[in-house]
Design an enzyme around this catalytic site. Sequence first.
Site, mmCIF file in Angstrom:
data_model
loop_
_atom_site.group_PDB
_atom_site.id
_atom_site.type_symbol
_atom_site.label_atom_id
_atom_site.label_comp_id
_atom_site.label_asym_id
_atom_site.label_seq_id
_atom_site.Cartn_x
_atom_site.Cartn_y
_atom_site.Cartn_z
ATOM 1 N N ASP A 82 0.849 -1.201 0.000
ATOM 2 C CA ASP A 82 0.000 0.000 0.000
ATOM 3 C C ASP A 82 0.887 1.255 0.000
ATOM 4 O OD1 ASP A 82 -2.374 1.468 0.251
ATOM 5 O OD2 ASP A 82 -2.302 1.435 2.452
ATOM 6 N N HIS A 180 -7.613 9.956 4.208
ATOM 7 C CA HIS A 180 -7.254 8.959 5.221
ATOM 8 C C HIS A 180 -7.639 9.452 6.611
ATOM 9 C CE1 HIS A 180 -3.936 7.545 2.280
ATOM 10 N NE2 HIS A 180 -4.900 6.661 2.272
ATOM 11 N N GLY A 211 -8.953 5.626 1.724
ATOM 12 C CA GLY A 211 -9.620 6.454 2.736
ATOM 13 C C GLY A 211 -11.076 6.085 2.885
ATOM 14 N N SER A 213 -12.641 4.071 5.247
ATOM 15 C CA SER A 213 -13.174 3.606 6.539
ATOM 16 C C SER A 213 -14.533 4.230 6.836
ATOM 17 C CB SER A 213 -12.203 3.958 7.673
ATOM 18 O OG SER A 213 -11.247 2.929 7.820
#
Length: 306
Positions: A82, A180, A211, A213
């Site tokens: 990543d 993020h 990003g 979540s």
Amino acid sequence: MALVSTKEILEKADKGGYAVGAFNINNMETVIAIIDGAVELNSPVIVEVSEGAIRYMGIKMAVGMVKSLAEEVPIPVALHLDHGKRWDTVIDAIENGFTSVMIDASDKPYNDNVEITKKVVDVAHKAGVSVEAELGRLPGSEDELSVEEREAFLVDPEQAESFVAQTGIDFLAPAIGTSHGAFKFKGESKLDFERLKLVKEKTQIPLVLHGASSVNENLIETAIKYGIELQGARGLSDDILRRAVREGINKVNTDTDLRIAFTAGIRKILLEDSRVFDPRKILGPARDFMKEVVKERIEVLGSVNK
Ligand code: PH4
Ligand code: ZN
């Protein structure tokens, strides 16, 4: 089974109209939570490791844990680098058996991004490793930006088309309004779906959402209950994520939700029982909290039984 090609997993998802969760690891508990969660839902899964995580645990440890657990389970597991920023890390990942790498030169001028990405594609493809790259930029979650400034960070769909043609990448991460961390939005979560749709039409390859979540109410409530300061945190709602998948997202990155769940689990046990000092009793519940996050995400992405 042995690690499976990320490209194979994502092209199948693209054809099938669903997305696969890509979860970041930082330790053994996270690896187990991710793979166990995916096994319980019979879903493919991508385990990803950032440069920071590699500095923390070493690349051999990361690969060793993921490979050995993947071999014991009946679901497809891929291993992805990543946000690879350094050439050496990308090469190390390729040589150590990662099934895909991200080269992130999105902070460089467009032509430099093309040149660096193309160099990585040449090396990676020779080794049978697929490549993700990013266009546009994700602002830091604490960046105070005006609407115009935020807009300037987003991907240009015409440029995305040329970028894919010029570099030969396998997956593209277009910036469409996420960031993020735990503080993504001030009000309701929203993404630039028009832009996403155009990028998909013009590139026709699997797309990646960074990003992503959820930082959802349950997670925040639990975190705050056990003393994490997360007031005002906000992520991507499930509805927004489902729509992003419908519009062409096939890989969805999650790290922050796992970090919150992990810390909440640890704080819970330490607050509730001051006699506990066995690491397994402290980290076990944290692992279980993370597994729940993984399963919730997989359900939303539509990769159950795929
Ligand atoms: N990522 C995770 C990046 C983690 O250097 P580091 O280990 O802190 O990097 O790529 C994501 O897109 C995660 O998004 P999220 O914050 O919404 O979970
Ligand atoms: Zn990211």
